[in-house]
Design a protein around this motif. Structure first.
Motif, PDB file in Angstrom:
ATOM      1  N   LEU A 259      11.919   5.237  -7.256  1.00 38.85           N
ATOM      2  CA  LEU A 259      11.586   4.582  -6.468  1.00 38.85           C
ATOM      3  C   LEU A 259      12.132   3.733  -5.401  1.00 38.85           C
ATOM      4  O   LEU A 259      12.781   2.581  -6.608  1.00 38.85           O
ATOM      5  CB  LEU A 259       9.316   4.300  -6.292  1.00 38.85           C
ATOM      6  CG  LEU A 259       9.043   4.994  -6.547  1.00 38.85           C
ATOM      7  CD1 LEU A 259       7.439   4.761  -6.631  1.00 38.85           C
ATOM      8  CD2 LEU A 259       8.967   6.363  -5.477  1.00 38.85           C
ATOM      9  N   ASP A 260      12.308   3.729  -4.058  1.00 38.54           N
ATOM     10  CA  ASP A 260      12.966   2.167  -3.906  1.00 38.54           C
ATOM     11  C   ASP A 260      12.045   0.825  -3.607  1.00 38.54           C
ATOM     12  O   ASP A 260      12.711  -0.001  -3.340  1.00 38.54           O
ATOM     13  CB  ASP A 260      13.599   2.684  -1.653  1.00 38.54           C
ATOM     14  CG  ASP A 260      12.632   3.177  -1.124  1.00 38.54           C
ATOM     15  OD1 ASP A 260      11.291   3.047  -1.377  1.00 38.54           O
ATOM     16  OD2 ASP A 260      13.139   4.154  -0.238  1.00 38.54           O
ATOM     17  N   LEU A 261      10.858   1.080  -4.017  1.00 41.28           N
ATOM     18  CA  LEU A 261      10.202   0.384  -3.696  1.00 41.28           C
ATOM     19  C   LEU A 261      10.107  -0.580  -5.407  1.00 41.28           C
ATOM     20  O   LEU A 261       9.093   0.986  -5.887  1.00 41.28           O
ATOM     21  CB  LEU A 261       9.196   0.395  -2.315  1.00 41.28           C
ATOM     22  CG  LEU A 261       9.191   0.204  -1.110  1.00 41.28           C
ATOM     23  CD1 LEU A 261       7.779   0.664  -1.005  1.00 41.28           C
ATOM     24  CD2 LEU A 261       9.430  -0.950  -0.668  1.00 41.28           C
TER      25      LEU A 261
ATOM     26  N   ASP B  48       0.755  -1.600   0.144  1.00 39.64           N
ATOM     27  CA  ASP B  48      -0.109  -0.471   0.204  1.00 39.64           C
ATOM     28  C   ASP B  48       0.835   1.895  -0.024  1.00 39.64           C
ATOM     29  O   ASP B  48       0.097   2.408  -0.936  1.00 39.64           O
ATOM     30  CB  ASP B  48      -1.445  -0.112   1.056  1.00 39.64           C
ATOM     31  CG  ASP B  48      -2.286  -0.841   1.175  1.00 39.64           C
ATOM     32  OD1 ASP B  48      -2.389  -1.827  -0.320  1.00 39.64           O
ATOM     33  OD2 ASP B  48      -2.601  -0.891   2.229  1.00 39.64           O
ATOM     34  N   ARG B  49       2.004   0.698   0.404  1.00 40.64           N
ATOM     35  CA  ARG B  49       3.014   2.613   0.756  1.00 40.64           C
ATOM     36  C   ARG B  49       3.516   2.704  -0.630  1.00 40.64           C
ATOM     37  O   ARG B  49       4.010   3.554  -1.066  1.00 40.64           O
ATOM     38  CB  ARG B  49       3.950   2.050   1.582  1.00 40.64           C
ATOM     39  CG  ARG B  49       4.698   3.451   2.161  1.00 40.64           C
ATOM     40  CD  ARG B  49       4.989   3.542   3.462  1.00 40.64           C
ATOM     41  NE  ARG B  49       6.791   2.393   3.460  1.00 40.64           N
ATOM     42  CZ  ARG B  49       6.776   1.105   4.145  1.00 40.64           C
ATOM     43  NH1 ARG B  49       5.425   0.939   4.796  1.00 40.64           N
ATOM     44  NH2 ARG B  49       7.870   1.067   4.284  1.00 40.64           N
ATOM     45  N   LEU B  50       3.640   1.398  -1.499  1.00 41.60           N
ATOM     46  CA  LEU B  50       4.403   1.864  -2.926  1.00 41.60           C
ATOM     47  C   LEU B  50       3.390   2.514  -3.458  1.00 41.60           C
ATOM     48  O   LEU B  50       3.421   3.053  -4.366  1.00 41.60           O
ATOM     49  CB  LEU B  50       4.624   0.311  -3.733  1.00 41.60           C
ATOM     50  CG  LEU B  50       4.576   0.622  -4.702  1.00 41.60           C
ATOM     51  CD1 LEU B  50       5.888   1.086  -5.039  1.00 41.60           C
ATOM     52  CD2 LEU B  50       5.456  -1.120  -5.378  1.00 41.60           C
ATOM     53  N   LEU B  51       1.408   1.881  -3.806  1.00 41.18           N
ATOM     54  CA  LEU B  51       1.340   2.748  -4.189  1.00 41.18           C
ATOM     55  C   LEU B  51       0.368   4.294  -4.187  1.00 41.18           C
ATOM     56  O   LEU B  51       0.668   5.071  -4.708  1.00 41.18           O
ATOM     57  CB  LEU B  51      -0.166   1.726  -3.954  1.00 41.18           C
ATOM     58  CG  LEU B  51      -0.707   0.270  -4.664  1.00 41.18           C
ATOM     59  CD1 LEU B  51      -1.355  -0.773  -4.097  1.00 41.18           C
ATOM     60  CD2 LEU B  51      -0.617   0.290  -6.435  1.00 41.18           C
ATOM     61  N   GLU B  52       0.772   4.535  -2.844  1.00 39.22           N
ATOM     62  CA  GLU B  52       0.428   5.544  -2.335  1.00 39.22           C
ATOM     63  C   GLU B  52       1.952   7.292  -3.138  1.00 39.22           C
ATOM     64  O   GLU B  52       1.550   7.696  -3.285  1.00 39.22           O
ATOM     65  CB  GLU B  52       0.030   6.419  -0.508  1.00 39.22           C
ATOM     66  CG  GLU B  52      -0.497   4.858  -0.101  1.00 39.22           C
ATOM     67  CD  GLU B  52      -0.466   5.400   1.402  1.00 39.22           C
ATOM     68  OE1 GLU B  52      -1.575   5.858   2.377  1.00 39.22           O
ATOM     69  OE2 GLU B  52       0.741   5.250   1.627  1.00 39.22           O
ATOM     70  N   ARG B  53       2.615   6.234  -2.938  1.00 35.99           N
ATOM     71  CA  ARG B  53       4.488   6.913  -3.152  1.00 35.99           C
ATOM     72  C   ARG B  53       3.910   6.581  -4.356  1.00 35.99           C
ATOM     73  O   ARG B  53       4.533   7.925  -4.887  1.00 35.99           O
ATOM     74  CB  ARG B  53       5.329   6.232  -2.242  1.00 35.99           C
ATOM     75  CG  ARG B  53       5.831   6.266  -1.229  1.00 35.99           C
ATOM     76  CD  ARG B  53       6.983   5.502  -0.770  1.00 35.99           C
ATOM     77  NE  ARG B  53       7.828   6.386  -1.437  1.00 35.99           N
ATOM     78  CZ  ARG B  53       8.998   5.917  -1.009  1.00 35.99           C
ATOM     79  NH1 ARG B  53       9.893   4.797  -0.854  1.00 35.99           N
ATOM     80  NH2 ARG B  53      10.062   6.912  -1.834  1.00 35.99           N
ATOM     81  N   PHE B  54       3.997   5.745  -5.542  1.00 38.10           N
ATOM     82  CA  PHE B  54       3.483   6.417  -7.005  1.00 38.10           C
ATOM     83  C   PHE B  54       2.381   7.336  -6.986  1.00 38.10           C
ATOM     84  O   PHE B  54       2.347   7.665  -8.262  1.00 38.10           O
ATOM     85  CB  PHE B  54       3.215   4.513  -7.493  1.00 38.10           C
ATOM     86  CG  PHE B  54       3.267   5.059  -9.231  1.00 38.10           C
ATOM     87  CD1 PHE B  54       4.443   5.449  -9.677  1.00 38.10           C
ATOM     88  CD2 PHE B  54       1.914   4.930  -9.725  1.00 38.10           C
ATOM     89  CE1 PHE B  54       4.367   5.238 -11.068  1.00 38.10           C
ATOM     90  CE2 PHE B  54       1.745   5.111 -10.737  1.00 38.10           C
ATOM     91  CZ  PHE B  54       2.932   4.969 -11.822  1.00 38.10           C
ATOM     92  N   GLY B  55       1.051   7.460  -6.509  1.00 40.62           N
ATOM     93  CA  GLY B  55       0.233   7.967  -6.597  1.00 40.62           C
ATOM     94  C   GLY B  55       0.476   9.693  -6.414  1.00 40.62           C
ATOM     95  O   GLY B  55       0.355  10.688  -6.864  1.00 40.62           O
ATOM     96  N   SER B  56       1.897   9.846  -5.649  1.00 45.80           N
ATOM     97  CA  SER B  56       2.207  11.189  -5.400  1.00 45.80           C
ATOM     98  C   SER B  56       2.900  11.593  -6.338  1.00 45.80           C
ATOM     99  O   SER B  56       2.746  12.444  -7.172  1.00 45.80           O
ATOM    100  CB  SER B  56       3.563  11.607  -4.166  1.00 45.80           C
ATOM    101  OG  SER B  56       2.694  10.730  -3.113  1.00 45.80           O
ATOM    102  N   VAL B  57       3.960  10.922  -6.662  1.00 45.34           N
ATOM    103  CA  VAL B  57       4.631  11.233  -8.236  1.00 45.34           C
ATOM    104  C   VAL B  57       3.467  10.742  -9.334  1.00 45.34           C
ATOM    105  O   VAL B  57       4.017  12.042  -9.709  1.00 45.34           O
ATOM    106  CB  VAL B  57       5.826   9.509  -8.439  1.00 45.34           C
ATOM    107  CG1 VAL B  57       6.173   9.667  -9.983  1.00 45.34           C
ATOM    108  CG2 VAL B  57       6.851   9.552  -7.235  1.00 45.34           C
ATOM    109  N   LEU B  58       2.690  10.228  -9.897  1.00 45.82           N
ATOM    110  CA  LEU B  58       1.609  10.584 -10.704  1.00 45.82           C
ATOM    111  C   LEU B  58       1.112  11.828 -10.501  1.00 45.82           C
ATOM    112  O   LEU B  58       1.343  12.576 -11.726  1.00 45.82           O
ATOM    113  CB  LEU B  58       0.629   9.486 -10.369  1.00 45.82           C
ATOM    114  CG  LEU B  58      -0.570   9.105 -12.117  1.00 45.82           C
ATOM    115  CD1 LEU B  58       0.513   8.511 -13.279  1.00 45.82           C
ATOM    116  CD2 LEU B  58      -1.611   8.586 -11.184  1.00 45.82           C
ATOM    117  N   SER B  59       0.570  12.691  -9.348  1.00 39.26           N
ATOM    118  CA  SER B  59       0.437  13.017  -9.106  1.00 39.26           C
ATOM    119  C   SER B  59       1.393  14.800  -9.881  1.00 39.26           C
ATOM    120  O   SER B  59       0.934  15.831 -10.401  1.00 39.26           O
ATOM    121  CB  SER B  59      -0.305  13.352  -8.168  1.00 39.26           C
ATOM    122  OG  SER B  59      -0.952  14.982  -7.420  1.00 39.26           O
ATOM    123  N   LEU B  60       2.231  14.224  -9.127  1.00 42.56           N
ATOM    124  CA  LEU B  60       3.378  15.381  -9.406  1.00 42.56           C
ATOM    125  C   LEU B  60       3.611  15.654 -11.370  1.00 42.56           C
ATOM    126  O   LEU B  60       4.136  16.605 -11.389  1.00 42.56           O
ATOM    127  CB  LEU B  60       4.961  15.236  -8.754  1.00 42.56           C
ATOM    128  CG  LEU B  60       5.772  16.195  -8.383  1.00 42.56           C
ATOM    129  CD1 LEU B  60       6.880  16.442  -7.830  1.00 42.56           C
ATOM    130  CD2 LEU B  60       6.827  16.070  -9.982  1.00 42.56           C
TER     131      LEU B  60
END
Length: 371
Positions: free
Chosen positions: A293-295, A237-249
């Motif tokens: 990303l590190d994940l 889930d943390r990976l999904l959230e972090r990628f979501g932040s990258v996508l938003s950026l």
């Protein structure tokens, strides 16, 4: 107010109604922004003075200039009573200021009186709007200089109208929150598939009407299952959230671009208007950032745009199939760059041919094309 779809529409309907009900020449609804210490004007209606706009972008006033919104209101109803409206006049009546539901007191605010005089208004009635037991903002109605001034009965009526306004605002906010939840992915905070479908249908109507370029970037996050299996779903889930932040950026690099999670490990960007080349550039940036990303193991990205030679796009399904086919090619090739439909031979492009082929895939491959 019951027919309003947004808080702004609700405030506008309230301002129009209270102005008519109280016979004012002008009315406004303002909101107390506690975190900023400001009273922000949402809408002005009626006879506008110089510098006033119906929907102002930046008309706000420091709350310390209107201490009654903080001090007076709470002093009057902290003990369990109801907040009262009051009247301000350019010329104070012999008996002192008029406050609804009280035998004296009220408040005199030099800033309000000066504003009345400056704008050619002779009096105003101010009523607090209370939501969920807290001061939310205020209702303000004014009359021209020379017109009959507001009295105690008007202040009483304004208090009733403020309560009705509060109920309408509460309903609009509940509906807005329900719509937000209906169109938002709960894990990442991005838009969800329902929001994409609605926006894409609207975008393709524009495309059919005037040729507006519509581009879809479909992303499949690599390595999510391996992360879930080896490190647990909380880390996944943390990976999904972090990628979501990258996508938003990355989505913020182009105006109006919608960033969304389609479900599982699938995400997308939807752009309406920008040229295809600009969208492809954003997709490339997304690949680069996801790879850092590190994940996970980066992302497979496919792009389909009506600005490229992909043939007629008459439905959202076709644009999705093209973007999916491009993303499938990127995943199969383990590409660190986006694959773009139509850029390797137009109708003979392998991605276009894949999207147009009969859907004989099974399992995960077939799932991609069920739009």
């Amino acid at each position: 107010m019951a027919a309003a779809h947004t808080p702004r529409e609700s405030a506008h309907a309230a301002a129009l109604g209270v102005r008519q009900a109280l016979g004012g020449s002008f009315a406004a609804i303002s909101k107390w922004e506690r975190e900023l210490g400001k009273l922000r004007v949402l809408v002005n209606v009626g006879e506008l003075a110089d510098g006033e706009e119906e929907f102002p972008d930046d008309e706000s006033y420091p709350v310390h200039e209107f201490p009654e919104i903080v001090d007076f209101l709470h002093e009057q109803w902290a003990g369990g009573g109801e907040p009262s409206a009051w009247v301000e006049r350019v010329e104070e009546p012999p008996g002192g200021p008029v406050s609804a539901g009280s035998d004296g007191g009220g408040c005199v605010n030099p800033q309000r009186v000066a504003a009345l005089r400056r704008r050619g208004r002779g009096c105003c009635v101010v009523a607090p709007i209370v939501l969920h037991g807290r001061a939310w903002g205020e209702l303000y109605v004014a009359r021209r200089t020379g017109e009959q001034v507001f009295g105690r009965a008007d202040a009483d009526f304004a208090s009733v109208l403020a309560a009705v306004t509060a109920a309408g605002i509460a309903q609009t906010e509940r509906l807005a929150e329900a719509r937000r939840l209906a169109f938002t992915d709960s894990l990442t905070g991005l838009a969800n598939r329902r929001a994409v479908d609605m926006r894409l249908d609207e975008a393709l109507e524009l495309h059919r009407a005037d040729g507006t370029v519509v581009s879809l970037v479909v992303c499949d996050l690599n390595g999510l299952k391996r992360v879930n299996d080896s490190r647990g779903h909380a880390v996944g889930d943390r990976l999904l959230e972090r990628f979501g932040s990258v996508l938003s950026l990355c989505g913020a690099m182009l105006p109006g671009m919608l960033a969304a999670r389609l479900g599982g490990d699938e995400f997308c960007l939807l752009a309406v208007g920008p040229p295809a080349d600009e969208v492809v550039k954003v997709a490339g940036e997304l690949c680069d950032r996801a790879g850092e990303l590190d994940l996970g193991e980066g992302v497979a990205v496919g792009v389909a745009s009506t600005g490229d030679p992909i043939g007629p796009v008459r439905s959202a399904r076709r644009l999705f199939r093209l973007a999916d086919a491009a993303q499938y090619k990127a995943k199969a090739a383990r590409s660190g760059e986006p694959v773009v439909a139509g850029r390797h031979g137009g109708k003979d492009d392998p991605v276009v041919r894949l999207a147009d082929a009969p859907d004989r895939r099974t399992g995960p491959e077939r799932r991609r094309f069920r739009r």
